[in-house]
Design a protein around this motif. Structure first.
Motif, PDB file in Angstrom:
ATOM      1  N   GLY A 164      42.118  48.161  47.909  1.00 24.18           N
ATOM      2  CA  GLY A 164      43.239  46.462  48.113  1.00 24.18           C
ATOM      3  C   GLY A 164      44.542  47.010  48.002  1.00 24.18           C
ATOM      4  N   THR A 165      45.126  46.109  48.524  1.00 25.55           N
ATOM      5  CA  THR A 165      47.267  46.600  47.862  1.00 25.55           C
ATOM      6  C   THR A 165      47.969  45.307  46.953  1.00 25.55           C
ATOM      7  OG1 THR A 165      48.989  46.872  49.025  1.00 25.55           O
ATOM      8  CG2 THR A 165      47.241  44.892  50.251  1.00 25.55           C
TER       9      THR A 165
ATOM     10  N   SER B  75      43.257  44.823  53.357  1.00 25.76           N
ATOM     11  CA  SER B  75      43.741  44.754  53.278  1.00 25.76           C
ATOM     12  C   SER B  75      44.665  46.174  54.391  1.00 25.76           C
ATOM     13  CB  SER B  75      44.397  45.713  52.201  1.00 25.76           C
ATOM     14  OG  SER B  75      42.739  46.374  52.637  1.00 25.76           O
TER      15      SER B  75
END
Length: 123
Positions: free
Chosen positions: A39-40, A116
């Motif tokens: 993810g981010t 993401s």
């Protein structure tokens, strides 16, 4: 941290915090964990403009490396000189020295692995 964990647990696909005024150390661990799982955690304005996922700069510096002149409102938590803060005021600043070096100034968006990639964010 809890909201980032909810993304990893599949209880949501994204989390948005539309204000700045938090410190980079508040997001460092959640960012590291999200990124480890694909993810981010990114700045909100570029995401709102065109779904870009641009991360905050977590480098030690004497000035705020993520500061954008004219896009930062001074708050009690991000102003460098607390004595200059006027409660109830909304002061937009163009001077990087008026904010703490470690403040996140632009809000954030956190997305899980499935969301993401830019093409999946826009769909």
């Amino acid at each position: 941290g809890n909201r980032a964990m909810m993304l990893l647990e599949g209880k949501g696909g994204a989390y948005i915090r539309d204000t700045g005024g938090f410190a980079k150390w508040d997001t460092s661990a959640p960012t590291a964990v999200l990124e480890a799982y694909g993810g981010t955690m990114s700045k909100l304005p570029p995401f709102l403009d065109d779904a870009s996922l641009v991360g905050y700069t977590h480098l030690k510096s004497e000035k705020n490396l993520d500061f954008v002149p004219g896009q930062s409102t001074l708050t009690l938590s991000n102003i460098a000189d607390k004595a200059a803060f006027v409660k109830g005021s909304e002061i937009t600043t163009t001077d990087v020295s008026s904010v703490k070096a470690y403040s996140c100034m632009q809000g954030l968006v956190a997305v899980d692995k499935a969301h993401s990639r830019r093409d999946s964010v826009q769909s």
